[in-house]
Design an enzyme around this catalytic site. Structure first.
Site, PDB file in Angstrom:
ATOM      1  N   THR A  78       0.854  -1.181   0.155  1.00 24.05           N
ATOM      2  CA  THR A  78      -0.004  -0.079  -0.065  1.00 24.05           C
ATOM      3  C   THR A  78       0.881   1.284  -0.012  1.00 24.05           C
ATOM      4  OG1 THR A  78      -1.450  -1.205   1.519  1.00 24.05           O
ATOM      5  CG2 THR A  78      -2.060   1.026   1.174  1.00 24.05           C
ATOM      6  N   GLU A 105      -3.323  -3.018  -3.794  1.00 17.60           N
ATOM      7  CA  GLU A 105      -3.226  -4.318  -2.760  1.00 17.60           C
ATOM      8  C   GLU A 105      -1.878  -5.050  -3.000  1.00 17.60           C
ATOM      9  OE1 GLU A 105      -3.325  -7.688  -1.923  1.00 17.60           O
ATOM     10  OE2 GLU A 105      -4.488  -7.848  -0.301  1.00 17.60           O
ATOM     11  N   GLU A 144      -7.924  -6.385  -4.593  1.00 14.81           N
ATOM     12  CA  GLU A 144      -8.459  -6.070  -3.431  1.00 14.81           C
ATOM     13  C   GLU A 144      -9.494  -7.324  -3.109  1.00 14.81           C
ATOM     14  OE1 GLU A 144      -7.448  -4.209  -1.229  1.00 14.81           O
ATOM     15  OE2 GLU A 144      -6.478  -2.508  -2.525  1.00 14.81           O
ATOM     16  N   ASP A 172      -8.732  -9.747  -0.417  1.00 14.24           N
ATOM     17  CA  ASP A 172      -8.680  -9.365   1.151  1.00 14.24           C
ATOM     18  C   ASP A 172     -10.075  -9.878   2.026  1.00 14.24           C
ATOM     19  OD1 ASP A 172      -6.592  -7.718   1.100  1.00 14.24           O
ATOM     20  OD2 ASP A 172      -7.369  -6.092   1.328  1.00 14.24           O
ATOM     21  N   SER A 190     -10.429  -3.843   5.300  1.00 12.86           N
ATOM     22  CA  SER A 190      -9.147  -3.317   5.229  1.00 12.86           C
ATOM     23  C   SER A 190      -8.514  -3.339   6.412  1.00 12.86           C
ATOM     24  CB  SER A 190      -9.314  -2.073   4.206  1.00 12.86           C
ATOM     25  OG  SER A 190      -7.722  -1.395   4.426  1.00 12.86           O
ATOM     26  N   SER A 191      -7.044  -2.820   6.509  1.00 15.29           N
ATOM     27  CA  SER A 191      -6.322  -2.512   7.764  1.00 15.29           C
ATOM     28  C   SER A 191      -5.882  -1.096   7.632  1.00 15.29           C
ATOM     29  CB  SER A 191      -5.081  -3.554   7.717  1.00 15.29           C
ATOM     30  OG  SER A 191      -5.496  -4.866   8.175  1.00 15.29           O
ATOM     31  N   GLY A 204       1.254  -1.677   4.258  1.00 15.27           N
ATOM     32  CA  GLY A 204       1.733  -2.848   5.140  1.00 15.27           C
ATOM     33  C   GLY A 204       0.588  -3.775   5.201  1.00 15.27           C
ATOM     34  N   GLY A 205      -0.501  -3.696   4.810  1.00 14.37           N
ATOM     35  CA  GLY A 205      -1.512  -4.743   4.996  1.00 14.37           C
ATOM     36  C   GLY A 205      -2.006  -4.715   6.616  1.00 14.37           C
TER      37      GLY A 205
END
Length: 613
Positions: A419, A439, A458, A461, A486-487, A507-508
């Site tokens: 990201t 993503e 995406e 996810d 999402s994070s 960083g997910g």
């Protein structure tokens, strides 16, 4: 739906810098490629001054955003212009084929707003769309990613327009002009870009337009060469002229749908690339959202973040509430880090169980962020001994008492790491924290033919396989029109209604822990903001082992190991590197310090309009 500017706000003249850059494009197009790009701008991780500030991962994007600020544009204008530039110079993490989240502070009203440009699933998607009927199991992740099936309806352009309508002062078409020039003139390939291309080489080579764009002659462009993207320049030109409706119901949308439903696989490819489910009506139905931000208080500051469908605001907020039950200071750094890791562990258990798209599942956001629930979770933390992970989620039901025994929970679901994040402040005190993404590095790997941008992946996810009968419900299963969890956690901190800090990271699923650790470093351990970003990191996401950077293991591994923490080097990619944060701090009235990474992922670029002496 789409308007070109905010009502009742006068337009300023187009950017002089943009006009200067675009004036000579016809002549430049005939010049050798090596002559088109200026030398790569120098990177600096810290800049302090006034008149506006910006920090991104890329010098070209920071420069373009700074030009907007210097010529009278506001923070939202600069953020959109810089995001468009990242689509040129960081095409593997940012593109109009993706989405993102904006958290915004308005200096006039002293209020925080959010803009949700998260991608959505097509209406034809079902809970088992990623399940292979031949095996009854989820598709292998590599096969799910590089497919039309993984592509969500892009939200970035709709988000730009909604954010500009609310708080911008420039037209989207004007803000695209510097990036048109950048795409035409090119940028210098650095080691980071080269390494990312090599990482994706096998799957890029399977998609014909992706191969042509990123692997000319079948190989990555070498470090020091010039990468031009005239297809993207032309796409931005048409977008500037036709507006977002060209994507959401117009010709560009039709091209995207055709690409998703019939991926342009190279004739010699052996990779299985599955078609997607998107239809033109999915694009026409897309809307960017503006939900109410999350809010908690920590050490006398109000902390604002993105609400679900992002888990960033609830995860950061709940963990801070838990940490707020403990006295943390530099006098006991190991104890503070132990508390941070344990709070993260508990919070990620709750995140996995309860957080999803609130339009589809009932997310107990208020209770997850309540002090009572935080106290109930905090009482599970033993200062001398780490809990065995994965731990079970709590019960945010409004009835909070003593400590319940810590039970075993479920494993962490996969989430891509790639990201990007930026922060912007203007001379009026408006502030933007903005996460944007496609993503994976390289998203789905599918480039829209002739358009110069990659499409996202995406939808991977989502949880790819429904839970077994009798198991706990999963709030993150695919569904028609649903936004995957999402994070991303673009975060703003206010003191007495005025901005103090803004930060975020790529960083997910490591994003919330990176934000948390930077806040711990700055607010509890007394580090300066540059030191807080540069410090070595560890991430505990309710996993048996704490994943960490080597410097963190070297410095704290033995002491934290004595409390029961087990460490492993963060797997990445890139291996051993967690996040690439950007942040800013108002150090005194009118003076801002913008901060980027000094070394992670090649380092970032922090700039101010008028540097302090």
């Amino acid at each position: 739906m789409f308007r070109s500017t905010r009502p009742n706000r006068p337009l300023r003249r187009p950017l002089a810098a943009a006009l200067a850059l675009t004036a000579g494009l016809s002549a430049a197009a005939a010049a050798p490629a090596s002559a088109l790009a200026a030398p790569a701008p120098a990177r600096q991780p810290v800049a302090t001054g006034s008149g506006g500030a910006i920090s991104t991962v890329d010098p070209d994007a920071s420069r373009i955003g700074l030009e907007v600020l210097a010529e009278g544009g506001n923070a939202m204008d600069a953020a959109v212009a810089a995001a468009a530039a990242l689509g040129v110079s960081e095409p593997y993490v940012a593109a109009i084929g993706g989405g993102g989240y904006i958290t915004y502070y308005d200096a006039r009203t002293h209020r925080v707003s959010t803009f949700d440009g998260r991608e959505t699933a097509p209406r034809a998607m079902r809970a088992d769309s990623f399940v292979d009927p031949a095996t009854g199991k989820a598709l292998p992740f590599d096969e799910a990613v590089t497919s039309g099936l993984s592509v969500g309806v892009p939200g970035t352009v709709a988000q730009w327009q909604r954010a500009l309508d609310a708080f911008g002062s420039r037209r989207l078409g004007t803000l695209l002009q510097p990036s048109i020039a950048l795409a035409d003139r090119g940028f210098v390939v650095d080691q980071e870009f080269y390494d990312e291309t090599v990482l994706n080489q096998a799957r890029f080579s399977a998609i014909e337009p992706t191969r042509r764009l990123f692997l000319p002659g079948g190989a990555p462009r070498p470090v020091g060469s010039v990468f031009r993207n005239p297809d993207l320049a032309n796409t931005y030109r048409e977008l500037a002229r036709k507006g977002p409706s060209w994507l959401y119901g117009g010709g560009l949308g039709q091209e995207i749908v055709k690409t998703v439903r019939k991926p342009p696989v190279a004739a010699d490819a052996t990779r299985t690339v599955r078609p997607g489910l998107m239809q033109a009506g999915d694009l026409a139905a897309y809307r960017a959202l503006s939900p109410k931000p999350t809010r908690v208080s920590y050490r006398g500051l109000d902390v604002y973040g993105m609400p679900p469908d992002s888990s960033g605001g609830t995860t950061v907020g709940e963990a801070l509430n838990i940490m707020g039950n403990f006295r943390l200071s530099a006098k006991d750094t190991v104890g503070a880090l132990h508390t941070y890791l344990e709070a993260s562990k508990l919070t990620y258990a709750d995140r996995a169980r309860y957080v999803g798209d609130p339009a589809y599942v009932k997310v107990p956001t208020r209770e997850l962020l309540s002090r009572g629930f935080a106290r109930e979770r905090a009482c599970l933390i033993d200062p001398a001994k780490a809990l065995t992970a994965p731990v079970a989620p709590g019960e945010p039901d409004g009835r909070y008492g003593g400590c319940a025994p810590a039970a075993q929970g479920q494993a962490l679901p996969y989430e891509g790491q790639q990201t990007t994040h930026m922060v912007v402040a203007d001379k009026w005190g408006n502030v933007v924290a903005y996460n944007l993404t496609i993503e994976q590095w390289g998203g789905s790997g599918i480039t829209v033919p002739g358009r110069g941008f990659l499409l996202n992946n995406e939808l991977t996810d989502f949880t790819l396989q429904p839970p077994a009968p009798g198991a706990a419900p999963d709030p993150n299963l695919p569904a028609p029109g649903k936004r995957p969890r999402s994070s991303m956690a673009p975060t703003l901190l206010l003191k007495d209604g005025r901005p103090r800090l803004a930060l975020g990271s790529p960083g997910g699923s490591t994003i919330p822990t990176t934000v948390l650790q930077i806040l711990l470093n700055r607010l509890d351990l007394g580090m300066s903001l540059p030191a807080a970003l540069a410090a070595p990191r560890a991430t505990q996401r309710n996993t048996p082992q704490v994943q960490a950077e080597q410097a963190f293991i070297d410095r704290y591994g033995a002491a934290l190991g004595a409390r029961g923490h087990q460490f492993a080097l963060f797997a990445g990619p890139p291996a051993g590197v967690i996040g690439a944060a950007t942040a800013l701090e108002f150090v005194r009235p009118g003076v801002v310090q913008a901060v980027a990474e000094p070394s992670r992922r090649g380092g970032g670029s922090a700039l101010v309009v008028r540097p302090a002496r």
